[in-house]
Design a protein around this motif. Structure first.
Motif, PDB file in Angstrom:
ATOM      1  N   UNK A 160     -43.567 -21.119   9.911  1.00 34.55           N
ATOM      2  CA  UNK A 160     -42.480 -21.732   9.069  1.00 34.55           C
ATOM      3  C   UNK A 160     -42.573 -23.194   8.801  1.00 34.55           C
ATOM      4  N   UNK A 161     -41.790 -23.718   8.009  1.00 33.75           N
ATOM      5  CA  UNK A 161     -41.856 -25.079   7.533  1.00 33.75           C
ATOM      6  C   UNK A 161     -41.363 -26.075   8.626  1.00 33.75           C
ATOM      7  N   UNK A 162     -40.249 -25.837   9.333  1.00 33.90           N
ATOM      8  CA  UNK A 162     -40.225 -26.589  10.509  1.00 33.90           C
ATOM      9  C   UNK A 162     -41.172 -26.676  11.502  1.00 33.90           C
ATOM     10  N   UNK A 163     -41.613 -25.770  11.749  1.00 35.10           N
ATOM     11  CA  UNK A 163     -43.100 -25.766  12.590  1.00 35.10           C
ATOM     12  C   UNK A 163     -43.753 -26.746  12.187  1.00 35.10           C
ATOM     13  N   UNK A 164     -44.294 -26.487  10.864  1.00 32.56           N
ATOM     14  CA  UNK A 164     -45.306 -27.381  10.174  1.00 32.56           C
ATOM     15  C   UNK A 164     -44.964 -28.847  10.530  1.00 32.56           C
ATOM     16  N   UNK A 165     -43.736 -29.182  10.040  1.00 32.80           N
ATOM     17  CA  UNK A 165     -43.122 -30.660   9.929  1.00 32.80           C
ATOM     18  C   UNK A 165     -43.146 -31.233  11.419  1.00 32.80           C
ATOM     19  N   UNK A 166     -42.944 -30.510  12.114  1.00 37.31           N
ATOM     20  CA  UNK A 166     -42.999 -30.792  13.612  1.00 37.31           C
ATOM     21  C   UNK A 166     -44.065 -31.307  14.116  1.00 37.31           C
ATOM     22  N   UNK A 167     -45.021 -30.464  13.726  1.00 36.42           N
ATOM     23  CA  UNK A 167     -46.453 -30.674  14.181  1.00 36.42           C
ATOM     24  C   UNK A 167     -47.084 -31.856  13.578  1.00 36.42           C
ATOM     25  N   UNK A 168     -46.633 -32.077  12.316  1.00 33.70           N
ATOM     26  CA  UNK A 168     -47.362 -33.288  11.582  1.00 33.70           C
ATOM     27  C   UNK A 168     -46.768 -34.589  11.975  1.00 33.70           C
ATOM     28  N   UNK A 169     -45.440 -34.489  12.215  1.00 36.97           N
ATOM     29  CA  UNK A 169     -44.682 -35.720  12.929  1.00 36.97           C
ATOM     30  C   UNK A 169     -45.419 -36.018  14.320  1.00 36.97           C
ATOM     31  N   UNK A 170     -45.753 -35.019  15.149  1.00 38.39           N
ATOM     32  CA  UNK A 170     -46.003 -35.170  16.349  1.00 38.39           C
ATOM     33  C   UNK A 170     -47.336 -35.756  16.406  1.00 38.39           C
ATOM     34  N   UNK A 171     -48.131 -35.551  15.676  1.00 33.79           N
ATOM     35  CA  UNK A 171     -49.446 -35.724  15.176  1.00 33.79           C
ATOM     36  C   UNK A 171     -49.616 -37.268  14.933  1.00 33.79           C
ATOM     37  N   UNK A 172     -48.689 -37.939  14.414  1.00 33.00           N
ATOM     38  CA  UNK A 172     -48.860 -39.288  13.830  1.00 33.00           C
ATOM     39  C   UNK A 172     -48.055 -40.084  14.656  1.00 33.00           C
ATOM     40  N   UNK A 173     -46.610 -39.823  14.941  1.00 30.29           N
ATOM     41  CA  UNK A 173     -45.659 -40.817  15.448  1.00 30.29           C
ATOM     42  C   UNK A 173     -45.388 -40.758  16.817  1.00 30.29           C
ATOM     43  N   UNK A 179     -38.055 -42.646  10.841  1.00 29.10           N
ATOM     44  CA  UNK A 179     -38.575 -41.629   9.693  1.00 29.10           C
ATOM     45  C   UNK A 179     -37.460 -41.757   8.566  1.00 29.10           C
ATOM     46  N   UNK A 180     -37.946 -41.692   7.353  1.00 28.66           N
ATOM     47  CA  UNK A 180     -36.853 -41.644   6.244  1.00 28.66           C
ATOM     48  C   UNK A 180     -36.734 -40.297   5.722  1.00 28.66           C
ATOM     49  N   UNK A 181     -35.246 -39.816   6.109  1.00 30.55           N
ATOM     50  CA  UNK A 181     -35.147 -38.752   5.720  1.00 30.55           C
ATOM     51  C   UNK A 181     -33.895 -38.483   4.372  1.00 30.55           C
ATOM     52  N   UNK A 182     -33.760 -37.657   3.746  1.00 27.49           N
ATOM     53  CA  UNK A 182     -32.957 -37.272   2.622  1.00 27.49           C
ATOM     54  C   UNK A 182     -31.590 -37.324   3.277  1.00 27.49           C
ATOM     55  N   UNK A 224     -41.931 -45.236   9.416  1.00 19.33           N
ATOM     56  CA  UNK A 224     -43.304 -45.086   9.323  1.00 19.33           C
ATOM     57  C   UNK A 224     -43.608 -43.779   8.638  1.00 19.33           C
ATOM     58  N   UNK A 225     -42.601 -43.093   8.402  1.00 16.05           N
ATOM     59  CA  UNK A 225     -42.794 -41.664   7.489  1.00 16.05           C
ATOM     60  C   UNK A 225     -41.726 -41.354   6.648  1.00 16.05           C
ATOM     61  N   UNK A 226     -41.884 -40.521   5.646  1.00 20.12           N
ATOM     62  CA  UNK A 226     -41.015 -40.079   4.442  1.00 20.12           C
ATOM     63  C   UNK A 226     -41.214 -38.848   4.339  1.00 20.12           C
ATOM     64  N   UNK A 227     -39.894 -38.045   4.438  1.00 17.70           N
ATOM     65  CA  UNK A 227     -39.988 -36.562   4.258  1.00 17.70           C
ATOM     66  C   UNK A 227     -39.123 -36.281   3.011  1.00 17.70           C
ATOM     67  N   UNK A 228     -39.816 -35.602   2.175  1.00 17.57           N
ATOM     68  CA  UNK A 228     -39.246 -35.374   0.746  1.00 17.57           C
ATOM     69  C   UNK A 228     -39.153 -33.709   0.555  1.00 17.57           C
ATOM     70  N   UNK A 256     -49.219 -48.044   2.035  1.00 16.28           N
ATOM     71  CA  UNK A 256     -50.272 -47.020   1.950  1.00 16.28           C
ATOM     72  C   UNK A 256     -50.061 -46.457   3.405  1.00 16.28           C
ATOM     73  N   UNK A 257     -49.836 -47.041   4.472  1.00 13.48           N
ATOM     74  CA  UNK A 257     -49.976 -46.323   5.724  1.00 13.48           C
ATOM     75  C   UNK A 257     -48.948 -45.369   6.064  1.00 13.48           C
ATOM     76  N   UNK A 258     -47.832 -45.187   5.237  1.00 13.92           N
ATOM     77  CA  UNK A 258     -46.705 -44.303   5.390  1.00 13.92           C
ATOM     78  C   UNK A 258     -47.268 -42.774   5.706  1.00 13.92           C
ATOM     79  N   UNK A 259     -46.822 -42.112   6.490  1.00 10.61           N
ATOM     80  CA  UNK A 259     -47.013 -40.625   6.517  1.00 10.61           C
ATOM     81  C   UNK A 259     -46.140 -40.256   5.540  1.00 10.61           C
ATOM     82  N   UNK A 260     -46.833 -39.213   4.494  1.00 10.02           N
ATOM     83  CA  UNK A 260     -45.724 -38.576   3.731  1.00 10.02           C
ATOM     84  C   UNK A 260     -45.917 -37.042   3.829  1.00 10.02           C
ATOM     85  N   UNK A 261     -44.734 -36.632   3.984  1.00 11.48           N
ATOM     86  CA  UNK A 261     -44.326 -34.982   4.271  1.00 11.48           C
ATOM     87  C   UNK A 261     -43.724 -34.520   3.034  1.00 11.48           C
ATOM     88  N   UNK A 262     -44.083 -33.442   2.482  1.00 14.53           N
ATOM     89  CA  UNK A 262     -43.564 -32.743   1.211  1.00 14.53           C
ATOM     90  C   UNK A 262     -43.107 -31.326   1.749  1.00 14.53           C
TER      91      UNK A 262
END
Length: 443
Positions: A160-173, A179-182, A224-228, A256-262
């Motif tokens: 699922x999407x939330x699992x993916x986002x969690x793993x990406x966040x944990x991989x970098x932060x 984290x910038x969120x809508x 450090x990250x932006x989720x869109x 350029x060092x921002x982690x972008x998650x779409x």
């Protein structure tokens, strides 16, 4: 400060557990001020560093928040309390327009796809040591993203999407990172960010997605990250337009060092094109779930991104669940290749209901938002009152508090639970319950 509740423990883990127990039982209510570290250390007979460690653990778990000299307080809504509990249970006879589920009538039957996957498994059993991503699944997923202009990257599969986002966040932060969120945004994501010990920074948006000035402010402030959400934003239905994507990429190029998650969960249920933001930053990820178009219980999502990010995600996944069932991946392949879902028809059905409801509300003097997907967002002066009155009228809706950080009161309706002949009835009920819209507008 704590009333009748007494914090106990000699070790940091014991002190933290004692506070969590108090929060869980309700003895420590949201907003309660915790004792200063030195004061609590003296009371417990421990070193102040022990209490400091306990408070740090509680912050990282999202149980408390610290405001410098103002001290540490129990969070207004502790991260362990899912936003889904901020809702309305639909009693018998009440139509539920709040859960956000897809329309079951638009989901494909799964028996043929699962049977095809089982037949293939009989010929090629899934065993340890095999690739975590089914080759055909990966090829088809990558081809679909290529067609939508998503930059090249390896493919991973998550639950699922939330699992993916969690793993990406944990991989970098790490805990404490911003984290910038809508805002308003997906309630489960807001929960996740806080539970990981990260600091959510609200970013305002309009119907075309996050506002560039808001994103610049958040990143300049240290996020450090932006989720869109690219399309079918939950809860407003916003979708990133071509012009907005250009503006946002220009902002990201300055960081350029921002982690972008779409999050592109709406890719198979909306008819608006995707305008990906990936490219300006070194670390990025884009996730697509099969939940809305093929069924939430499949728990299959596609993740792509830069090589380092995907490699970190897959390495950590390998030490936990290992992989997402290849049986399910092959079932999804069968759904894709057999044309089990007519994406245009699904988008048309949701769009027709959504647009009709927004129009019907406008005719009754109620402003509402809903550009894509299955949600309609309605600002109201009195959120609790509107929810209660709608429930009495036979309609359960989601309170806006589930989705917002700082935005004005609102309610969210999911049009997947509506028939076209019910649009006017719902609009009448919302108009009667909502009253005049608040003076402050969203976005």
């Amino acid at each position: 400060m704590l009333g009748e509740y007494r914090i106990v423990g000699r070790r940091a883990s014991e002190i933290a557990a004692s506070v969590e127990r108090g929060v869980g039982t309700g003895d420590l209510e949201p907003g309660h001020l915790l004792p200063p570290m030195r004061e609590l250390a003296a009371e417990l007979g421990v070193n102040p560093n022990t209490v400091a460690s306990a408070y740090r653990t509680l912050r990282e778990r999202g149980v408390i928040e610290t405001a410098g000299r103002k001290g540490s307080r129990v969070r207004p809504r502790p991260a362990g309390t899912p936003r889904g509990t901020i809702g309305v249970e639909a009693p018998p006879g009440v139509r539920d327009l709040g859960e956000g589920n897809p329309d079951p009538a638009l989901l494909p039957p799964l028996h043929e796809a699962l049977a095809a996957a089982a037949r293939r498994n009989a010929q090629e059993p899934g065993l340890y040591g095999q690739a975590s991503v089914d080759a055909e699944f990966g090829r088809l997923a990558r081809a679909a993203m290529d067609a939508d202009g998503v930059p090249y990257g390896p493919v991973a599969v998550t639950s699922g999407s939330l699992d993916a986002i969690e793993r990406v966040l944990a991989a970098h932060l790490k805990p404490g990172d911003a984290v910038a969120v809508e805002d308003p945004g997906w309630g489960s994501l807001l929960d996740l960010v806080s539970t990981l010990g990260l600091k959510p920074v609200p970013v305002g948006l309009d119907d075309e997605g996050p506002l560039p000035g808001e994103v610049r402010r958040a990143l300049t402030g240290g996020a450090r990250a932006l989720i869109v959400t690219d399309r079918a934003q939950n809860p407003t239905g916003a979708a990133v337009s071509r012009a907005r994507a250009r503006e946002l990429r220009a902002v990201l190029a300055q960081f350029p060092h921002t982690l972008l998650i779409e999050d592109d969960h709406g890719h198979a249920i909306v008819d608006l094109p995707l305008y990906p933001l990936a490219g300006p930053t070194g670390s990025w990820a884009l996730v697509r779930s099969t939940a809305k178009a093929y069924g939430p219980d499949l728990r299959v999502a596609v993740l792509t991104g830069d090589a380092v990010t995907v490699d970190r995600v897959m390495a950590r996944q390998g030490l936990g669940p290992g992989w997402v069932s290849r049986l399910l991946q092959r079932a999804v392949v069968q759904l894709w290749t057999s044309g089990a879902v007519d994406s245009r028809e699904v988008a048309r059905s949701y769009g027709q209901r959504r647009d009709a409801l927004v129009q019907a509300l406008a005719e009754r003097g109620v402003q509402a938002r809903g550009r894509s997907g299955m949600n309609v967002w309605v600002p109201v002066p009195d959120e609790t009152g509107a929810v209660t009155r709608l429930l009495r009228a036979g309609w359960a809706v989601a309170p806006g508090a589930r989705f917002r950080m700082s935005s004005p009161p609102a309610v969210r309706l999911t049009v997947s639970g509506l028939a076209m002949d019910e649009i006017g009835q719902v609009a009448d009920a919302v108009a009667a319950a909502a009253g005049p819209p608040p003076a402050r507008s969203y976005g």
